[in-house]
Enzyme design. Sequence first.
Site, PDB file in Angstrom:
ATOM      1  N   CYS A   5       0.839  -1.191   0.000  1.00  0.00           N
ATOM      2  CA  CYS A   5       0.000   0.000   0.000  1.00  0.00           C
ATOM      3  C   CYS A   5       0.880   1.249   0.000  1.00  0.00           C
ATOM      4  O   CYS A   5       1.744   1.387   0.882  1.00  0.00           O
ATOM      5  CB  CYS A   5      -0.905  -0.001   1.238  1.00  0.00           C
ATOM      6  SG  CYS A   5      -1.870   1.518   1.405  1.00  0.00           S
ATOM      7  N   ASP A  60      -0.350  -5.640   0.725  1.00  0.00           N
ATOM      8  CA  ASP A  60      -1.699  -6.013   0.278  1.00  0.00           C
ATOM      9  C   ASP A  60      -1.631  -7.407  -0.348  1.00  0.00           C
ATOM     10  O   ASP A  60      -0.602  -7.785  -0.918  1.00  0.00           O
ATOM     11  CB  ASP A  60      -2.208  -5.016  -0.774  1.00  0.00           C
ATOM     12  CG  ASP A  60      -2.551  -3.656  -0.180  1.00  0.00           C
ATOM     13  OD1 ASP A  60      -3.056  -3.597   0.946  1.00  0.00           O
ATOM     14  OD2 ASP A  60      -2.309  -2.648  -0.869  1.00  0.00           O
TER      15      ASP A  60
END
Lengths: 121, 121, 121, 121, 121, 121, 121, 121, 121, 121
Positions: A36, A43
Site C-alpha cells: 500500500c 496487500d
Amino acid sequence: MSDSTNFRDTLEVFDNPSPERNFTIEHHCPEFTSVCPKTGQPDYGTVVFTYVPDKLCVELKSLKMYLQRFRNEGIFYEAVTNRIMDDFLAIVKPRRVRIETRWTPRGGLNSNIIVEYPDPS
Amino acid sequence: MSDSTNFRDTLEVFDNPSPERNFTIEHHCPEFTSVCPKTGQPDYGTVVFTYVPDKLCVELKSLKMYLQRFRNEGIFYEAVTNRIMDDFLAIVKPRRVRIETRWTPRGGLNSNIIVEYPDPS
Amino acid sequence: MSDSTNFRDTLEVFDNPSPERNFTIEHHCPEFTSVCPKTGQPDYGTVVFTYVPDKLCVELKSLKMYLQRFRNEGIFYEAVTNRIMDDFLAIVKPRRVRIETRWTPRGGLNSNIIVEYPDPS
Amino acid sequence: MSDSTNFRDTLEVFDNPSPERNFTIEHHCPEFTSVCPKTGQPDYGTVVFTYVPDKLCVELKSLKMYLQRFRNEGIFYEAVTNRIMDDFLAIVKPRRVRIETRWTPRGGLNSNIIVEYPDPS
Amino acid sequence: MSDSTNFRDTLEVFDNPSPERNFTIEHHCPEFTSVCPKTGQPDYGTVVFTYVPDKLCVELKSLKMYLQRFRNEGIFYEAVTNRIMDDFLAIVKPRRVRIETRWTPRGGLNSNIIVEYPDPS
Amino acid sequence: MSDSTNFRDTLEVFDNPSPERNFTIEHHCPEFTSVCPKTGQPDYGTVVFTYVPDKLCVELKSLKMYLQRFRNEGIFYEAVTNRIMDDFLAIVKPRRVRIETRWTPRGGLNSNIIVEYPDPS
Amino acid sequence: MSDSTNFRDTLEVFDNPSPERNFTIEHHCPEFTSVCPKTGQPDYGTVVFTYVPDKLCVELKSLKMYLQRFRNEGIFYEAVTNRIMDDFLAIVKPRRVRIETRWTPRGGLNSNIIVEYPDPS
Amino acid sequence: MSDSTNFRDTLEVFDNPSPERNFTIEHHCPEFTSVCPKTGQPDYGTVVFTYVPDKLCVELKSLKMYLQRFRNEGIFYEAVTNRIMDDFLAIVKPRRVRIETRWTPRGGLNSNIIVEYPDPS
Amino acid sequence: MSDSTNFRDTLEVFDNPSPERNFTIEHHCPEFTSVCPKTGQPDYGTVVFTYVPDKLCVELKSLKMYLQRFRNEGIFYEAVTNRIMDDFLAIVKPRRVRIETRWTPRGGLNSNIIVEYPDPS
Amino acid sequence: MSDSTNFRDTLEVFDNPSPERNFTIEHHCPEFTSVCPKTGQPDYGTVVFTYVPDKLCVELKSLKMYLQRFRNEGIFYEAVTNRIMDDFLAIVKPRRVRIETRWTPRGGLNSNIIVEYPDPS
C-alpha cells in the site's frame, strides 16, 4: 514508483497455435502481493485473466515472474489493475481481455477491481 | 443531526489512473454502525459500493474514516443510505454508482436499501 | 374481523429523504403470526416488503407494531396479504410495491401469496 | 375408479378478497398418496398448485381433504394430475393455474407431471 | 384397532445365510403412513430398522407389505413404533434391533420415536 | 403471571403402550411464542422435548394446545423453560427428560436454555 | 443358485509385498448388480472392502471380474454379502476384513448390510 | 480507561426461577464493538456467554446495555474478555461460566479469546 | 521393475532444525502417477505423508522428483505404497510416519492404501 | 539467513490482564509469505497461534510486523515454523502454545507443520 517499462518486459509470449479461432484462456493467480503506497503495509489479492488471444499467447511462467515483480511495489488497487491491463495489452495484444483483482480485507473493507478491453460502455 | 458538510470532507480522492476506460470498483464495508434516531440504540450493517470512476477514485482509508463518522450519528436507514450517495456523488463524481446497505435484525425485522445513479427508472 | 381502519392507523411514515430518486427498500419480517378463522389455530409466516417510496417511507417500529396487531386476528392467508397491501398503499403511497407472505406448514401443506402494485398483468 | 364428481365436491371455495388484482397463490402439498392401478401398490408424491384467482379462492383444509380422497384410489400419475386440474378448474375457476406432481421412485424410476391452464402451447 | 396378530403374519422370513456371524442389516422405509386415532387425519413418516439377525432374516417385500397394512390404521406414534418392535421380535427374533420412526410435522410439531432391543438402560 | 396450575391441566396423557421398555420420544415445536414481561413485545422460539416415558406419554395435540397458552403470557426465557419442565414432570412423570428452548434474536442477542431431569451435575 | 466354488475361483491374488506390516487396503466398487430371486428384477448397489492383508492381496481386475459374475445371479442382499465374505476369506485369507453393501431403493425401501471378520461381537 | 465499577453496575439480575436445578443458559451477542487502544480504530466481534446460574440470572436487556458501554472504550481483546468475566462473576455469581469473544480481522489477523470459570487447568 | 535403490537416492534431506521437539510435518502430493503392471494403463493418485522427524527432514523438491520417478514404473498400488514407505524409512529415518495413497477409479473401482510406522497392531 | 535475534525484537508484549486464570488466545494470520531458500520463489501460508498466556500477552500489531519481516527471508517451512516457536517462547513465555503453518501448493505439493509446547510426546 519503478519504471513500468521494465516490468512489462518480463512478460514473454508464444505464437497462438490456432489464431483462426476465437478461443478463451483463463489464468487464476491467487498469490499476488504488493504494498500500500499510503501505509507501507503489504496487500494480498487474486488476479484473474480471461482473454481471447489474437496472434500471441502469454507464457505462464513469465506471467508468474511478472506478477512477482509487484511484491515490493507501492501502488493502489486501481492503479495496479490498470497497469497490468496496460502491460498485457502492449505485449499480448489480445482480441478481448478482462482482468479482475480481488483483495483481502484491509481496515474491515475488501475490494474488487474489474477492467475490460474493449471498453464495456 | 451533525452538519453533513463536515462528514463529506473526510472523503479523499486520487486521480483515476485510467480515465480513458470504463472500469468497475467494488468496496464491501461490513462493519458499519450508526444509531437509531428513534430508540437511541445502535444499528449494524454492511455498505456495498459498486462504481465506475470518472476523473477520481475514492481513497480506501478515507472511506473507512468517513463511514466511522456515523458511529454515534442518529439517522434512519433510508436517510443514511441516501446521504452516503449524496456525499459520494459530490466528492467522487463517478460515471455510475450503486450503493446498497444491508442491516442486521431489529425487533425481528431486517432491511436492505438500494440506491443507484443514474436513476434506474 | 376487527375494523381494518384501526390497524392501518398504526403505520407511521416519515418524509422520504430523497424523493428525487427511485430507490428500493426491502423489509423482511419473519415473525408474523395470525389466527386461522376456520380452526382458531395460530398461523406463522414471513412477510417481505419490497418498495420504491414516493413522498413517504414507512417507519420500521410502527411497521412491527402494525404487524403485531394481527397476532390474535382471525383471517385467511389471501385476505391478510391483500389487507396489508391495502393498508400499505393507503398510508405509504409508494411508487411500486411487492408484498410476499410465506407460511409454515398446516395439515402438511404450506403456502405463499404474492401481491404487486401496480398490477403485473 | 370412483365417481370423479364426488371427489370434486370436497373442494370448498371462498370469495377472492381482492378480485380487482392479479395476485399469485402457491400451495405445496408434499404428502399426496394414491395407488398404482396396475400393481395395487401405493404411490407417493408432492402436488404444487400455483394460481391467479378470479372470483374464488380454494379453502386450504378442503384442499387437504380433497387430496386425501385419492389415498386408496387406483389411478396413473398422468390421470391423477389431469383429474386434479379438471376438478380445480371446475370449482375454483382461476384466471391461470399450473399443477405439478413429483413422485418418489418406483422400480428405480421417478417422474414429474406438469399441467397448465391456459394451455401453454 | 385391528387384531395385531394378523398384521404380524404378513412378515415373512428366510434362513439367515450366515448365522455363525454377527452382521448388521439396515432397512430404511421412508414411505410409511398411518392414521391419527384422535383426528382421523393421515400421518406420514420414515421407519428405520437396524438389526443383527439370529436364525432368521426378514424378507424385504413382506416387510413392505407389512408396513402398508398400517395405511388405514388409527394408531399413535408411540404405539405403532412399539407394535412394530413387538411384531419384529416375535417373527424375526433378532439378536439385537433398533427401530426409529421419524414423522412429518402435525400442528407445527414433529416427532421421532426410538425403541431398542435389548433394553438400553 | 397467570396461575400455572391452569396451564398444566391442558396437558393430556395416555398410557405408555410399552412401559416395560426404556424408549425415547422427541417432539420439536418450532412455533412457540410468548411475551417479554419487560418490554411487552412478543418472543419467538423453538421448544425441543426429549424424554423416556414411564407410565404415561404426552398426547401431541394437547402439548400443542398447552404451548399455545403461553401466546399472550409475559414470562422470561429462563422462567418459561423451567415452568414447562415443572408442568411436564408433574403431569407426564417421565423417567428422563431434556427440554431446550432456542429463541430468535432480540436487540441483537439470541439465547438458548437447556434444562434436564434428572439433574446433570 | 450357481455353484459358489466357480465364482470364487475368479478371484486372483498376488503376494503381499510387505507381510511384515499391518497395513490397510480399501476397495470401493459402486457398480455392483445382481437379481432379486423373488421378483426377477435387477438390484444395484455398492460393495466396500476394507482389509488388512496377511500373505496375499486381491488383484483388482480379478475382483472386478468376480463381482461381475453376480450380474445375472438371483440372490438376496444378505446372502450375497455373506457369500462375498466367504469367498474373500477362502481366497485372500486376510488378517481382518469388513465388507459393506449399500443398495438403491426397491419398493420405496433401501438397505445396507455390514459383515466383519473377525466377528465383532 | 473508564472506571470498571460503573460499567458493571449496568448489569441487572433477577432471581433464578429454579435454583434447585443445574440448567444451562447461552447468550450470543454478535454486535459487540469497542476501540483499539493502540490505533483508536473500532474493533468488532461476537461475545458468547454459556453459564449455569446459581441464585441469579442476568437480565437480557441490561446485558445488551452493558455491552454497549464498551462502544467507545479503548481496550485490548484480552482485557475486555477478562473484564466482562470479572463483571459477570461479580454481579451474576454463576456456578459455571464460559465467555468467548470472536473478532473480525484487523491487519489481516483475526483472533478469539476464551475464558472459563472455574479455571479449566 | 527397476532397482529400488536408485529411486531412493533421489530423496534429499536436511538437518531437522529443532530435533529437541516432537513436531509434525504433512505433505499432500495429489499428482502421483504410475503404471498398472497388468494392463499397462496409467494409474493416478494422491500420496499423503504425515511424519514426526528425528534428525532429518525430507527436502520438498527432491520428494517431488522422487515421486515423479514412478511415472513409467509398472507397479501395484500395494507395492508402490510399501516401497515409498521403505525408501522414506531408509533415508529420512523419522520417529513416526503414516503414508496413505488414494487412487482414482479404475474399471469402476477405487482404492486407498494406508501404511504406518511403527506398526499399528 | 538474517540474525534471528533482530526479528524476535519486533515482538511486543503487554501484561496479561488476568494472570490468575488459564485462558486461551487464538490468532489466525492467513497472509504469511517468505521465500524458498532453494528456488528463490515466494511461499505463501497461514500461521495459527493458540496459546495460554502466563505473565505476558503478544501485542497484535507487533505480531503482524514480526511476521512481515519474513517477507523476503529465504527459509524452509520446517525452519520458519520452529523459528517462530523459538521467538514466541523467548518473548511471550506462555504456559502452553501450539503453532501451525499451512502452505499453498508448490510443485503440486502442499504442506502443514505443527509445533507444540510443551512437547506432546
